[in-house]
Structure formats: C-alpha cells, structure tokens
Design a protein around this motif. Structure first.
Motif, PDB file in Angstrom:
ATOM      1  N   ALA A  68       0.825  -1.208   0.000  1.00 36.79           N
ATOM      2  CA  ALA A  68       0.000   0.000   0.000  1.00 36.79           C
ATOM      3  C   ALA A  68       0.863   1.264   0.000  1.00 36.79           C
ATOM      4  O   ALA A  68       0.506   2.263  -0.628  1.00 36.79           O
ATOM      5  N   GLN A  69       1.989   1.235   0.712  1.00 38.16           N
ATOM      6  CA  GLN A  69       2.865   2.405   0.740  1.00 38.16           C
ATOM      7  C   GLN A  69       3.629   2.579  -0.552  1.00 38.16           C
ATOM      8  O   GLN A  69       3.888   3.703  -0.981  1.00 38.16           O
ATOM      9  N   GLY A  70       3.989   1.495  -1.211  1.00 42.97           N
ATOM     10  CA  GLY A  70       4.776   1.555  -2.439  1.00 42.97           C
ATOM     11  C   GLY A  70       6.096   0.840  -2.246  1.00 42.97           C
ATOM     12  O   GLY A  70       6.912   1.251  -1.417  1.00 42.97           O
ATOM     13  N   LEU A  71       6.294  -0.216  -3.000  1.00 40.56           N
ATOM     14  CA  LEU A  71       7.503  -1.021  -2.856  1.00 40.56           C
ATOM     15  C   LEU A  71       8.612  -0.493  -3.751  1.00 40.56           C
ATOM     16  O   LEU A  71       8.391  -0.238  -4.936  1.00 40.56           O
ATOM     17  N   PRO A  72       9.811  -0.319  -3.207  1.00 42.48           N
ATOM     18  CA  PRO A  72      10.967  -0.090  -4.088  1.00 42.48           C
ATOM     19  C   PRO A  72      11.391  -1.412  -4.727  1.00 42.48           C
ATOM     20  O   PRO A  72      10.612  -2.383  -4.748  1.00 42.48           O
ATOM     21  N   THR A  73      12.604  -1.491  -5.242  1.00 43.38           N
ATOM     22  CA  THR A  73      13.111  -2.741  -5.782  1.00 43.38           C
ATOM     23  C   THR A  73      13.180  -3.786  -4.671  1.00 43.38           C
ATOM     24  O   THR A  73      13.562  -3.473  -3.542  1.00 43.38           O
ATOM     25  N   TYR A  74      12.795  -5.022  -4.970  1.00 41.29           N
ATOM     26  CA  TYR A  74      12.790  -6.064  -3.947  1.00 41.29           C
ATOM     27  C   TYR A  74      13.326  -7.373  -4.527  1.00 41.29           C
ATOM     28  O   TYR A  74      13.330  -7.594  -5.745  1.00 41.29           O
ATOM     29  N   THR A  75      13.779  -8.255  -3.629  1.00 36.55           N
ATOM     30  CA  THR A  75      14.303  -9.575  -3.987  1.00 36.55           C
ATOM     31  C   THR A  75      13.791 -10.572  -2.966  1.00 36.55           C
ATOM     32  O   THR A  75      13.701 -10.263  -1.774  1.00 36.55           O
ATOM     33  N   LEU A  76      13.469 -11.777  -3.436  1.00 36.34           N
ATOM     34  CA  LEU A  76      12.957 -12.838  -2.575  1.00 36.34           C
ATOM     35  C   LEU A  76      14.029 -13.902  -2.394  1.00 36.34           C
ATOM     36  O   LEU A  76      14.598 -14.399  -3.374  1.00 36.34           O
ATOM     37  N   ALA A  77      14.314 -14.232  -1.151  1.00 36.16           N
ATOM     38  CA  ALA A  77      15.305 -15.263  -0.834  1.00 36.16           C
ATOM     39  C   ALA A  77      14.694 -16.239   0.156  1.00 36.16           C
ATOM     40  O   ALA A  77      13.979 -15.834   1.080  1.00 36.16           O
ATOM     41  N   VAL A  78      14.980 -17.530  -0.035  1.00 38.81           N
ATOM     42  CA  VAL A  78      14.447 -18.596   0.812  1.00 38.81           C
ATOM     43  C   VAL A  78      15.582 -19.130   1.676  1.00 38.81           C
ATOM     44  O   VAL A  78      16.659 -19.459   1.165  1.00 38.81           O
ATOM     45  N   GLN A  79      15.331 -19.230   2.957  1.00 42.80           N
ATOM     46  CA  GLN A  79      16.335 -19.725   3.896  1.00 42.80           C
ATOM     47  C   GLN A  79      15.856 -21.024   4.530  1.00 42.80           C
ATOM     48  O   GLN A  79      14.730 -21.105   5.012  1.00 42.80           O
ATOM     49  N   GLY A  80      16.715 -22.048   4.505  1.00 43.92           N
ATOM     50  CA  GLY A  80      16.403 -23.308   5.180  1.00 43.92           C
ATOM     51  C   GLY A  80      15.979 -24.430   4.279  1.00 43.92           C
ATOM     52  O   GLY A  80      15.536 -25.476   4.776  1.00 43.92           O
ATOM     53  N   VAL A  81      16.100 -24.305   2.952  1.00 42.83           N
ATOM     54  CA  VAL A  81      15.714 -25.400   2.049  1.00 42.83           C
ATOM     55  C   VAL A  81      16.668 -26.575   2.207  1.00 42.83           C
ATOM     56  O   VAL A  81      16.264 -27.745   2.155  1.00 42.83           O
ATOM     57  N   SER A  82      17.957 -26.319   2.403  1.00 41.82           N
ATOM     58  CA  SER A  82      18.931 -27.402   2.541  1.00 41.82           C
ATOM     59  C   SER A  82      18.717 -28.206   3.811  1.00 41.82           C
ATOM     60  O   SER A  82      19.169 -29.361   3.904  1.00 41.82           O
ATOM     61  N   GLY A  83      18.025 -27.640   4.800  1.00 48.63           N
ATOM     62  CA  GLY A  83      17.760 -28.380   6.030  1.00 48.63           C
ATOM     63  C   GLY A  83      16.643 -29.388   5.898  1.00 48.63           C
ATOM     64  O   GLY A  83      16.470 -30.241   6.787  1.00 48.63           O
ATOM     65  N   LEU A  84      15.871 -29.367   4.812  1.00 46.00           N
ATOM     66  CA  LEU A  84      14.798 -30.332   4.595  1.00 46.00           C
ATOM     67  C   LEU A  84      15.359 -31.624   3.998  1.00 46.00           C
ATOM     68  O   LEU A  84      16.439 -31.627   3.393  1.00 46.00           O
ATOM     69  N   PRO A  85      14.649 -32.750   4.130  1.00 44.92           N
ATOM     70  CA  PRO A  85      15.081 -33.996   3.470  1.00 44.92           C
ATOM     71  C   PRO A  85      15.123 -33.816   1.956  1.00 44.92           C
ATOM     72  O   PRO A  85      14.343 -33.037   1.394  1.00 44.92           O
ATOM     73  N   PRO A  86      16.036 -34.517   1.286  1.00 40.40           N
ATOM     74  CA  PRO A  86      16.166 -34.321  -0.178  1.00 40.40           C
ATOM     75  C   PRO A  86      14.874 -34.566  -0.945  1.00 40.40           C
ATOM     76  O   PRO A  86      14.610 -33.902  -1.944  1.00 40.40           O
ATOM     77  N   ARG A  87      14.056 -35.523  -0.497  1.00 44.78           N
ATOM     78  CA  ARG A  87      12.823 -35.820  -1.225  1.00 44.78           C
ATOM     79  C   ARG A  87      11.796 -34.697  -1.075  1.00 44.78           C
ATOM     80  O   ARG A  87      10.972 -34.478  -1.962  1.00 44.78           O
ATOM     81  N   LYS A  88      11.825 -34.003   0.047  1.00 42.03           N
ATOM     82  CA  LYS A  88      10.824 -32.964   0.294  1.00 42.03           C
ATOM     83  C   LYS A  88      11.245 -31.596  -0.235  1.00 42.03           C
ATOM     84  O   LYS A  88      10.430 -30.670  -0.232  1.00 42.03           O
ATOM     85  N   GLN A  89      12.497 -31.455  -0.655  1.00 46.60           N
ATOM     86  CA  GLN A  89      12.958 -30.141  -1.111  1.00 46.60           C
ATOM     87  C   GLN A  89      12.236 -29.697  -2.378  1.00 46.60           C
ATOM     88  O   GLN A  89      11.817 -28.543  -2.496  1.00 46.60           O
ATOM     89  N   ILE A  90      12.075 -30.624  -3.335  1.00 46.47           N
ATOM     90  CA  ILE A  90      11.416 -30.260  -4.602  1.00 46.47           C
ATOM     91  C   ILE A  90       9.955 -29.917  -4.356  1.00 46.47           C
ATOM     92  O   ILE A  90       9.424 -28.925  -4.882  1.00 46.47           O
ATOM     93  N   ASP A  91       9.257 -30.740  -3.532  1.00 49.01           N
ATOM     94  CA  ASP A  91       7.845 -30.460  -3.240  1.00 49.01           C
ATOM     95  C   ASP A  91       7.686 -29.136  -2.490  1.00 49.01           C
ATOM     96  O   ASP A  91       6.736 -28.377  -2.738  1.00 49.01           O
ATOM     97  N   ALA A  92       8.610 -28.868  -1.577  1.00 52.64           N
ATOM     98  CA  ALA A  92       8.521 -27.622  -0.813  1.00 52.64           C
ATOM     99  C   ALA A  92       8.715 -26.409  -1.719  1.00 52.64           C
ATOM    100  O   ALA A  92       8.016 -25.396  -1.566  1.00 52.64           O
ATOM    101  N   ARG A  93       9.634 -26.512  -2.677  1.00 55.69           N
ATOM    102  CA  ARG A  93       9.865 -25.382  -3.585  1.00 55.69           C
ATOM    103  C   ARG A  93       8.666 -25.165  -4.504  1.00 55.69           C
ATOM    104  O   ARG A  93       8.302 -24.017  -4.808  1.00 55.69           O
ATOM    105  N   LYS A  94       8.034 -26.253  -4.962  1.00 57.78           N
ATOM    106  CA  LYS A  94       6.841 -26.105  -5.806  1.00 57.78           C
ATOM    107  C   LYS A  94       5.687 -25.471  -5.018  1.00 57.78           C
ATOM    108  O   LYS A  94       4.990 -24.580  -5.514  1.00 57.78           O
ATOM    109  N   LYS A  95       5.507 -25.939  -3.796  1.00 56.87           N
ATOM    110  CA  LYS A  95       4.430 -25.398  -2.978  1.00 56.87           C
ATOM    111  C   LYS A  95       4.689 -23.933  -2.638  1.00 56.87           C
ATOM    112  O   LYS A  95       3.767 -23.098  -2.646  1.00 56.87           O
ATOM    113  N   LEU A  96       5.951 -23.613  -2.354  1.00 58.47           N
ATOM    114  CA  LEU A  96       6.288 -22.228  -2.037  1.00 58.47           C
ATOM    115  C   LEU A  96       6.104 -21.321  -3.249  1.00 58.47           C
ATOM    116  O   LEU A  96       5.668 -20.167  -3.114  1.00 58.47           O
TER     117      LEU A  96
END
Length: 679
Positions: A179-207
């Motif tokens: 509502a105020q007005g966003l300047p330039t922004y970037t999205l970063a995800v923290q903690g994907v490597s801490g998930l089990p390898p099988r759940k990493q792909i599903d978590a990224r798709k869901k996110l």
C-alpha cells in the motif's frame, strides 16, 4: 457522319475520389503554403521523413538505455551512495543472524559493522564487484520502523520460510508495504537445505504457488551456502531500480552517525549533527529538513567530511621501502575527519525557508463569518430569556401540555382551541391514575438479588467500559449502513442547538453552496493556494530544469540541524532509525488535506469520524483526527460518520502540505498498543 452514342448497357465506372486519399505532397501543393489556424497558433513542428523518424526513435531508446545504465552504475559505486538493503524476515522461524553471517564473508569483501543503536547493520565493500552495500534489518512486528526504513531503502530483501513462506505478521507487513509503495525487492528462501532431499522439490513447488499470489513474476533465490549468498549479491547489484515518486523529487538522508550539542540557554534543545549519504536530489542548506516522526527543522550548515567507507581505500607508500604499502582503515579515516573537514555551505538568513506553519489572522479584516463561542452563548441566553412565559397550569402538567393551555386573554399558543370539558376529564383521569398507582405500590415488595453467575466466569482483564463503548460504535455503524440519510434528534439536547451549524438544501445536486460561507475560525490560520495544480507543476518543472547549489547525490555530508529537542538524539541512541527528507517550498505550511482511501478488508473494527489516527502520508508520519466524506465528482460531498468498507472515501484533515503523488496509510492504535491498518 453521325457521332457514336453509347447504348444503355454501357459500363459506368465510379469517379475517382482524389480528395479523400491524396498524399502529403498534393495537399501541400493545393494549399500553396497556407497553414491551418491550429498550426499557426502553436509552434511549427518540422515534419520528419520516415528515415528521420526512425533515427529519432532509436536515439531516444539509446538515451533511455544509457540513463538506466548510468543510474545502475552510480548506485553503490565509488562516486555514488552505498546500495542500501533492508532485510525483512517474513516468518518467525527465519534466523536473521545466520543470513547476515553468510552475507558477511571476508572472501567477498570488507565488512564494517555499524555501532549506532541495537539494530543489526553493516557495510560491505567489494572492490572485485566494484560495489558497496549497506545492510539494515527490521522485524515485521515493528511496523513503523519497517515502513519508515522502506521509504529510503534502495532494495528490500524478503527472507521466506521454505514451508509456509510467511506467517500472519509477515502477510500483514507485506500488505502495508504494497500500500505504501515497494521499491526494488528480492525474494530469498532460507532453510531449504535443512529439509530432506525428497521434500525439497515439493517444498519449492508449494512455495512457488504461495508466492505467485503476491509476486507473480519473481524468481526465488536460495540463501543457505556461501556460494548462494554471492549469487544473491550479484543479483542485488545488477537489478533494475524501481522509483518511488515522493522521494525522487526530494533529497533524503539515512543517518549513519549522529551527535548532539545542547544550547547554552536550554539543555533540552540544541544542534543535532547528522552524518550520511545524500540521495534523491541535491541538498540545499537553505531548504527545510523534515525528520520522520519528529517535525520540521532548519539547517545551519553542511560539512563535507571524508567518506568513512571508500570503495578503494587510500594507499600510503613508505618512504624507506617503496614496496611496502599500507591501507588506511576506517578508524583511521574517522580520526582524520576533523583534519579533512570542509564547510560546504552555510545558511543564508535572507534565502532560508521560514518555519512558519500557520497564518496569524487579523480580526479586523472580518474574513470569517462563523460566530464565536461567546456570541453563540449570548444568543442562546437571549433566546431563553425571551421565550419564557408565565402561565397558571394545574399540578402535574408537563411543559408540553402547558404549551396548549389557554392564557388569561383566552388565546393559546397553538392553532387549536382548548375545550374545558376535555380539561376536566383529563384532571379526573389523572387523579384516578394516581389512586390506582398507590394501590399498586402496596402490592409490591423489595427483594435482594445476588450478582449474575456470568460475571464470575467473565475474564477479569476485560474492560467493561471499553466493551460497552465498542458495542455502541458497532450499533451506530450498523444504523448508519441501514439508514444513511436519517439522523436522530438527541433527547438531552434541543434540536435547534444540536443542528444550529447545519443548513438546509432544496437539492443536494443543484442548490448553490458558497465554499467560504460560515467557515470556522481555524480556517483563518491555514494557507490557501490560488491554483494548487499550477503551483505543483511549476515546482516540479524547477526541480527538473533548475540547477541547485548544495551537496550532490552520493556525497557523505554532516548536517547541522538547529533547535532540535534532545529527545530526538535519545531516540536515535536507543536504536531507532533517523531519516531526514528535504522539503519543497510551502510543504511546512498547514492547510486542509483531502486524501482518497479505501478500507483494508481484514479490518472490521468500526472507525468513527474525528477519532485520532496515525497517518503515513508520503515521507511523513503524524497523528490527526479526520473527517470522512463520499468520493464523488460533484461540488458538494456528503459527510460519512464511519469509515465504511468496500467504498473509497475522502479523508479530510488539517495537516502539513504534501505535493502528490504520495501514498497514504491510516492506522488506529488500540488500547494494548498494537496497530490496526485501515488503509
């Protein structure tokens, strides 16, 4: 010999309509140099050929591309201000110290920690990438801090949770930032490597599906390893910058350090020295300075000390051994600042903007026609004295009944005649009622009742008075929605007193209304523009064309701000950000501001007119008690008692002038200290 005549079956071709489809050359030949009236009244534009038009279009594209590249190269370079990054974790599970540890790699560049306040902040200098960043952080729960720092941040780095993305607090913070007005922004995800390898792909798709609702076309970056942190820094450095209109036309500064020198007369007021990098526009010492949340102030002078965070530090070669070189560290640079200190500009009293916010009204001019409180009270007393009439009436007669009783002259105040027989019957009925009332009183008995069981089970922390007031507000808001065109006359106040400030209109659409009729006394103290639109255009044109003397963008300066309360410095020492904006001409003056707002869908609490709200208007933050009215194209607008949902309303306040465009956010502070967004 007889001439040939065509028969009835001869083909008839259409005549050629040359007037409609003639070319530019034939039109010029027929005109013989004459020009139309519209062309004569304006500047004669030279008509270019197709080749010249393509050449001009390519030149304009090239100029725009070069301007974007120059802006990108200047931000964070050795000649420009550092690239300011605001890090906002949008979930409670995100570890902000871990993210800063990855960004503070010594292999990437030199790290300098900031010592102001308790907020995590540091400067990162990377000569290899020819870039320097200044990282700050703010939690979504500290909403005012997030909004204030977003007004000056070049880029906002949102840290997301790999499973949920953001929690309820983060979602509320995102709504306010959008509502105020966003300047330039970037999205970063923290903690994907801490998930089990099988759940990493599903978590990224869901996110990705979750993020698409607010950021449809943005890419998610990872922040778990040192390599990913370096890729994130490259993305931040090469990103195209988005502009916020309210800050592009003003000079602004984020304070890296501050110092306070109290005055000799009063220790509570003194000179505040703010050091930081100039951004936006050139800063003139004669203009006024607005410190967010604190007020408007004048500047004494601007100093130009040495930059404490140079991208390429100075190298001093030893006279004994030319092969040995020594880099000057930041502490040495700060120590040498006093030697290299240069006074850039001093304020000129003749050219300096005044701090006058209100007009001093002249009572002899008689501009305002609204009567004062004393005049209203005198008129009310006169009406009471003149309206008193002494009458002989039976006992128990009410004031309403007495109005209809005949006087001694045989006349009544009303139009109807009074019947003596009806009067006698009325007295008899009244006496009978009194007798029956005595009999009923004898039948009654007194009983002592205990307190309700529900009160014992009720929460002790709940304020009953506050709940009753809130329930009354809900009822009033509901009645306003059901009967928007009706007003109840109060029982405790006479209608002529309650509605004495109102006037009647035969037609709300066609009846004339003089905007300067019956104005309150406060209108004599505010400033009025003869033509607000032309003034705004003229000021913006001067900003684009006129060259201003002062501190250029990217310079590290120290501002000497005079007559500042000591509480501002204490506020900075506790860790709060200190942000200053330069004001355009007339922006320190008070006037009537009209703002178009729409209510936030997640807020259901009733908001009544004249309640105190917190405003984020452009670069300002202040408190005011607004009025609400309908947003229509007419010359008269209907007053609204509540801020209704799903409808855009106009908010009217007394406030400092702010030239649009500027975003507006409204907040209501609850009794527990929390803020509720109204938009």
């Amino acid at each position: 010999m007889a001439a040939h005549r065509s028969g009835p079956l001869k083909q008839q071709n259409k005549a050629h309509k040359g007037g409609r489809h003639r070319g530019r050359g034939s039109a010029q030949r027929d005109g013989k140099g004459r020009l139309a009236l519209k062309i004569l009244s304006k500047k004669v534009r030279k008509e270019l050929s197709r080749v010249d038009q393509r050449h001009r279009a390519s030149q304009l594209r090239k100029q725009k591309k070069e301007a974007v590249l120059a802006e990108k190269r200047q931000l964070g370079s050795k000649d420009g201000p550092p690239h300011q990054i605001l890090v906002v974790p949008l979930h409670d599970r995100i570890s902000l110290p871990e993210a800063f540890r990855l960004l503070q790699d010594k292999d990437t560049g030199t790290v300098h920690f900031s010592e102001w306040g308790s907020t995590h902040s540091f400067m990162l200098l990377c000569p290899r990438l020819k870039h320097r960043w200044f990282f700050t952080s703010a939690r979504p729960g500290e909403l005012h801090t997030v909004l204030d720092m977003a007004k000056v941040a070049d880029t906002i780095l949102f840290l997301l949770d790999p499973l949920e993305g953001w929690d309820s607090t983060g979602d509320y913070c995102l709504s306010c930032l959008f509502a105020q007005g966003l300047p330039t922004y970037t999205l970063a995800v923290q903690g994907v490597s801490g998930l089990p390898p099988r759940k990493q792909i599903d978590a990224r798709k869901k996110l990705s599906k979750t993020v698409e609702k607010r950021f449809p076309d943005d890419k998610l970056l990872l922040l778990d390893t040192q390599k990913e942190a370096e890729m994130l820094l490259r993305q931040l450095a090469n990103q195209k910058q988005r502009h916020l209109a309210f800050r592009d036309r003003r000079a602004y500064l984020f304070a890296h350090t501050a110092d306070f020198a109290p005055s000799e007369e009063n220790n509570l007021v003194g000179t505040l020295k703010i050091s930081g990098y100039v951004r936006g526009q050139t800063l003139n010492v004669n203009s006024l300075l607005h410190i967010i949340g604190q007020g408007d102030f004048q500047m004494k002078q601007i100093d130009a000390p040495m930059d404490p965070f140079p991208l390429n530090p100075r190298v001093i070669k030893s006279q004994k051994d030319p092969g040995m070189a020594m880099e000057i560290c930041v502490t040495d640079a700060v120590a040498d600042m006093e030697e290299d200190l240069k006074v850039l500009m001093k304020a000129d009293p003749d050219k300096q903007e005044s701090l006058q916010t209100e007009v001093i009204p002249d009572p002899m001019e008689g501009e305002q026609t609204w009567p004062t409180e004393e005049e209203l009270s005198e008129a009310n007393d006169f009406l009471k004295k003149s309206s008193k009439v002494v009458k002989k009436v039976p006992k128990g007669t009410s004031s309403y009944q007495a109005e209809w009783i005949l006087d001694e002259d045989g006349e009544s105040d009303g139009e109807d005649e009074y019947d003596d027989m009806e009067h006698e019957d009325f007295i008899e009925e009244e006496s009978q009622d009194e007798g029956s009332g005595k009999e009923e009183e004898e039948e009654y008995e007194t009983m002592t009742m205990g307190e309700s069981v529900r009160d014992d089970l009720y929460d002790d922390n709940v304020d009953d008075e506050a709940e009753e007031k809130m329930l009354e507000k809900y009822k009033q808001e509901r009645l306003q929605e059901m009967f928007p065109d009706e007003v109840d006359t109060p029982r405790d106040v006479a209608a002529r007193i309650r509605f004495q400030k109102y006037r009647g209109l035969k037609s709300f659409r066609t009846s004339p209304w003089d905007p300067k009729e019956n104005l309150p006394q406060d209108y004599a103290r505010i400033f009025q523009f003869q033509n607000f639109t032309n003034t705004r255009k003229r000021l913006f044109k001067e900003i684009e064309e006129k060259e201003v003397e002062g501190a250029e963008v990217g310079w590290y300066v120290t501002l000497h701000v005079s007559e500042v309360p000591s509480s501002v410095y204490e506020y900075f020492k506790r860790g709060a950000p200190l942000i200053a904006f330069s004001l355009l001409p007339h922006e320190q003056k008070m006037s009537v501001l009209n703002m178009v707002v729409s209510r936030y869908s997640g807020n259901t609490e009733p908001v009544k007119a004249k309640e105190e709200l917190i405003f984020h208007c452009g670069f300002r933050r202040f408190r005011a008690s607004p009025l609400f009215s309908q947003h229509t194209a007419a010359d008269k607008h209907k007053f609204q008692r509540f801020l209704t949902a799903d409808v855009a309303l106009v908010v009217t306040i007394y406030g400092p002038i702010t030239f649009p465009p500027a975003s507006v956010l409204l907040f209501k502070q609850n009794s527990n200290g929390k803020l509720s967004s109204l938009r």
